[in-house]
Design a protein around this motif. Structure first.
Motif, PDB file in Angstrom:
ATOM      1  N   VAL A 110      31.733  56.597  57.842  1.00 49.38           N
ATOM      2  CA  VAL A 110      30.847  55.903  58.786  1.00 49.38           C
ATOM      3  C   VAL A 110      29.821  55.114  57.971  1.00 49.38           C
ATOM      4  O   VAL A 110      29.191  55.644  57.080  1.00 49.38           O
ATOM      5  N   THR A 111      29.665  53.850  58.286  1.00 47.40           N
ATOM      6  CA  THR A 111      28.764  53.000  57.507  1.00 47.40           C
ATOM      7  C   THR A 111      27.337  53.506  57.562  1.00 47.40           C
ATOM      8  O   THR A 111      26.869  53.999  58.575  1.00 47.40           O
ATOM      9  N   ARG A 112      26.622  53.364  56.455  1.00 47.78           N
ATOM     10  CA  ARG A 112      25.206  53.732  56.427  1.00 47.78           C
ATOM     11  C   ARG A 112      24.332  52.558  56.810  1.00 47.78           C
ATOM     12  O   ARG A 112      23.160  52.711  57.088  1.00 47.78           O
ATOM     13  N   ASP A 113      24.919  51.355  56.756  1.00 51.20           N
ATOM     14  CA  ASP A 113      24.145  50.146  57.049  1.00 51.20           C
ATOM     15  C   ASP A 113      24.160  49.928  58.563  1.00 51.20           C
ATOM     16  O   ASP A 113      24.836  49.056  59.075  1.00 51.20           O
ATOM     17  N   ARG A 114      23.402  50.738  59.278  1.00 51.62           N
ATOM     18  CA  ARG A 114      23.457  50.679  60.744  1.00 51.62           C
ATOM     19  C   ARG A 114      22.443  49.683  61.284  1.00 51.62           C
ATOM     20  O   ARG A 114      21.362  49.532  60.741  1.00 51.62           O
ATOM     21  N   ILE A 115      22.795  49.048  62.390  1.00 53.50           N
ATOM     22  CA  ILE A 115      21.828  48.214  63.092  1.00 53.50           C
ATOM     23  C   ILE A 115      21.477  48.875  64.423  1.00 53.50           C
ATOM     24  O   ILE A 115      20.902  48.262  65.296  1.00 53.50           O
ATOM     25  N   TYR A 116      21.883  50.142  64.574  1.00 56.94           N
ATOM     26  CA  TYR A 116      21.474  50.880  65.770  1.00 56.94           C
ATOM     27  C   TYR A 116      21.073  52.284  65.353  1.00 56.94           C
ATOM     28  O   TYR A 116      21.478  52.782  64.298  1.00 56.94           O
ATOM     29  N   ALA A 117      20.254  52.921  66.153  1.00 53.48           N
ATOM     30  CA  ALA A 117      19.847  54.302  65.881  1.00 53.48           C
ATOM     31  C   ALA A 117      19.689  55.030  67.206  1.00 53.48           C
ATOM     32  O   ALA A 117      19.333  54.418  68.218  1.00 53.48           O
ATOM     33  N   ASP A 118      19.971  56.319  67.194  1.00 51.61           N
ATOM     34  CA  ASP A 118      19.746  57.154  68.367  1.00 51.61           C
ATOM     35  C   ASP A 118      18.326  57.699  68.302  1.00 51.61           C
ATOM     36  O   ASP A 118      17.934  58.316  67.314  1.00 51.61           O
ATOM     37  N   ILE A 119      17.553  57.441  69.353  1.00 53.24           N
ATOM     38  CA  ILE A 119      16.128  57.784  69.385  1.00 53.24           C
ATOM     39  C   ILE A 119      15.870  58.762  70.533  1.00 53.24           C
ATOM     40  O   ILE A 119      16.513  58.665  71.587  1.00 53.24           O
ATOM     41  N   GLU A 120      14.945  59.683  70.313  1.00 47.92           N
ATOM     42  CA  GLU A 120      14.517  60.566  71.404  1.00 47.92           C
ATOM     43  C   GLU A 120      12.996  60.504  71.516  1.00 47.92           C
ATOM     44  O   GLU A 120      12.290  60.606  70.509  1.00 47.92           O
ATOM     45  N   TRP A 121      12.510  60.320  72.753  1.00 50.02           N
ATOM     46  CA  TRP A 121      11.070  60.271  72.993  1.00 50.02           C
ATOM     47  C   TRP A 121      10.770  61.022  74.288  1.00 50.02           C
ATOM     48  O   TRP A 121      11.212  60.614  75.359  1.00 50.02           O
ATOM     49  N   LEU A 122      10.053  62.149  74.179  1.00 51.76           N
ATOM     50  CA  LEU A 122       9.662  62.942  75.352  1.00 51.76           C
ATOM     51  C   LEU A 122      10.859  63.202  76.285  1.00 51.76           C
ATOM     52  O   LEU A 122      10.822  62.876  77.472  1.00 51.76           O
ATOM     53  N   ASN A 123      11.917  63.743  75.713  1.00 50.83           N
ATOM     54  CA  ASN A 123      13.136  64.097  76.466  1.00 50.83           C
ATOM     55  C   ASN A 123      13.942  62.885  76.953  1.00 50.83           C
ATOM     56  O   ASN A 123      14.904  63.050  77.699  1.00 50.83           O
ATOM     57  N   HIS A 124      13.534  61.687  76.565  1.00 49.61           N
ATOM     58  CA  HIS A 124      14.348  60.496  76.878  1.00 49.61           C
ATOM     59  C   HIS A 124      15.153  60.132  75.639  1.00 49.61           C
ATOM     60  O   HIS A 124      14.591  59.960  74.561  1.00 49.61           O
ATOM     61  N   LYS A 125      16.466  60.007  75.796  1.00 50.28           N
ATOM     62  CA  LYS A 125      17.312  59.601  74.675  1.00 50.28           C
ATOM     63  C   LYS A 125      17.815  58.184  74.940  1.00 50.28           C
ATOM     64  O   LYS A 125      18.211  57.871  76.060  1.00 50.28           O
ATOM     65  N   PHE A 126      17.782  57.364  73.907  1.00 52.05           N
ATOM     66  CA  PHE A 126      18.290  56.005  74.060  1.00 52.05           C
ATOM     67  C   PHE A 126      18.791  55.483  72.723  1.00 52.05           C
ATOM     68  O   PHE A 126      18.536  56.061  71.665  1.00 52.05           O
ATOM     69  N   THR A 127      19.561  54.391  72.781  1.00 52.42           N
ATOM     70  CA  THR A 127      20.074  53.731  71.574  1.00 52.42           C
ATOM     71  C   THR A 127      19.216  52.498  71.320  1.00 52.42           C
ATOM     72  O   THR A 127      19.022  51.679  72.215  1.00 52.42           O
ATOM     73  N   LEU A 128      18.698  52.387  70.096  1.00 50.33           N
ATOM     74  CA  LEU A 128      17.833  51.267  69.715  1.00 50.33           C
ATOM     75  C   LEU A 128      18.625  50.278  68.863  1.00 50.33           C
ATOM     76  O   LEU A 128      19.339  50.680  67.942  1.00 50.33           O
ATOM     77  N   ILE A 129      18.515  48.975  69.193  1.00 50.04           N
ATOM     78  CA  ILE A 129      19.204  47.925  68.420  1.00 50.04           C
ATOM     79  C   ILE A 129      18.161  47.097  67.683  1.00 50.04           C
ATOM     80  O   ILE A 129      17.182  46.652  68.276  1.00 50.04           O
TER      81      ILE A 129
END
Length: 440
Positions: free
Chosen positions: A37-56
């Protein structure tokens, strides 16, 4: 339920990547690396106060630039905007409000997506607050002052972003049809497979790599049973910089995989299995989906009695982190073995949801421990007390031990192999959670 997608957009050099790295590094970071799996990601999985989302993260937008690189960045950003559920629009207080900001704001208004306006580089809140008010002129909502570098104001920004999630209607309707995502590099024949299965050209097919820009759902009925096939934009090799926009198709692959029960990874028989295939497979493996590897264009290969064996070995080598994956050799053009695809899907679905009785799985573990003694370190030996299955899709087991540090990866793999010998679990990953329980 699929995760919301949040894109950070704005002109170049306003601090988008700094904000992305701050969120990815501090909240819940980039998903852990799997071999391939590439390490050079342009997305990340984020969690904030029980909200999970994908950040681009996106390249900067220069609305009027004729420069080829900047125009490609603009195209990338537009693709990210189209894909996103919520947009973080970042501006720069030190450069002030410029004409390009207004043009970006116009782009965002046309998208009709929720926009959170962020004014970055507000390193001294009290001194700079008056300058923040200038950004009300964009007419795109209340500006939120932040300093990505100092990690200040980010909480207020995330509160505003997550407020929009409740109105996105991301809950999937109750739908018990199996969902099958077709993923792979561009031009390996993903759309052709779906067209052959449906008997009609439902998905645009052409020889130009990357024709499919969006994930498309197609209902397929087979032997009286309904399946939903999700076709995705192909993932392109990183070296082809000309088509940088294709980097964003990885987001669509990720979201399609998250919505699927089973993932079919399509490999081009002529080209053979590649690093790019490993990257795609890693996304499906990391998400714990049932996996079938379909080697397409098999009719175009000259074969002898060893061809299947050699191809299978090569795939197992490159995709060594997923030895459980089922492999099929098919042709979308001739329809060769496509009907057998449904038997494989049904088998993988059954294994993905298989539940083993606690007593039975404990017997297997006890037998495995008797055959191969657990490891020890500095005179202390690992003890395995108890194992139980806690969930399915994928099958997940908790093992209670005396010391987690002694439970080496290789011994966990040994236990997994013994469970697979007994129950198969073909086509599905198995997860293990190791818990400590002290001797009484």
């Amino acid at each position: 339920m699929s995760k919301p997608i949040v894109a950070i957009v704005g002109r170049p050099n306003v601090g988008k990547s700094t904000l992305f790295n701050a969120l990815a590094g501090q909240m819940i970071s980039i998903v852990k690396d799997t071999p391939g799996v590439t390490r050079d990601r342009i997305y990340a999985d984020i969690e904030w106060l029980n909200h999970k989302f994908t950040l681009i993260d996106t390249g900067g937008i220069e609305p009027d630039s004729q420069d080829i690189i900047l125009s490609q960045m603009r195209a990338q950003a537009q693709t990210a905007i189209d894909t996103a559920d919520v947009i973080i629009f970042m501006t720069d207080i030190k450069q002030g409000l410029v004409d390009a900001d207004s043009k970006v704001a116009d782009m965002l208004r046309r998208s009709q997506k929720p926009v959170v306006l962020v004014v970055n580089k507000v390193d001294n809140y009290n001194k700079m607050l008056a300058d923040v008010f200038e950004f009300y002129n964009l007419g795109i909502g209340d500006p939120i002052p932040v300093s990505a570098a100092q990690r200040s104001g980010i909480g207020d920004m995330l509160d505003k972003v997550t407020e929009y999630f409740s109105s996105l209607n991301l809950e999937d309707n109750v739908d018990d049809r199996p969902r099958v995502a077709i993923v792979g590099k561009p031009n390996v024949g993903k759309s052709s497979i779906i067209n052959k299965l449906t008997g009609e050209s439902r998905v645009i097919v052409s020889d130009i790599a990357g024709t499919t820009r969006d994930a498309i759902d197609t209902n397929v009925k087979w032997n009286g049973k309904d399946y939903v096939f999700i076709d995705t934009a192909g993932l392109r090799r990183k070296s082809k910089v000309k088509e940088e926009i294709e980097r964003y198709s990885i987001i669509r692959t990720v979201t399609a995989v998250e919505r699927a029960d089973v993932v079919i990874i399509v490999i081009d028989a002529i080209e053979g299995v590649t690093e790019q295939d490993a990257k795609i497979a890693g996304i499906a493996h990391e998400n714990g989906r049932g996996i079938i590897i379909a080697v397409n264009k098999w009719d175009a290969i000259e074969k002898n009695d060893k061809t299947v064996y050699e191809y299978t070995n090569k795939i197992r080598q490159v995709l060594s982190f997923m030895p459980y994956a089922e492999i099929m050799f098919i042709s979308a053009q001739t329809g060769q073995r496509l009907s057998k695809l449904f038997d494989k899907i049904d088998m993988v679905l059954a294994n993905h949801s298989m539940r083993i009785e606690t007593g039975v799985v404990n017997e297997i573990m006890a037998e495995a421990v008797a055959m191969q003694q657990p490891p020890s370190d500095k005179g202390k030996r690992l003890k395995l007390y108890y194992i139980t299955q806690v969930s399915v899709r994928p099958p997940t087991f908790v093992i209670f031990v005396n010391d987690k540090e002694l439970m080496h990866f290789s011994y966990t793999r040994y236990i997994e192999n013994k469970i697979r010998e007994a129950f198969g679990f073909k086509g599905t990953p198995i997860r293990f959670i190791i818990r400590e329980r002290k001797d009484k």
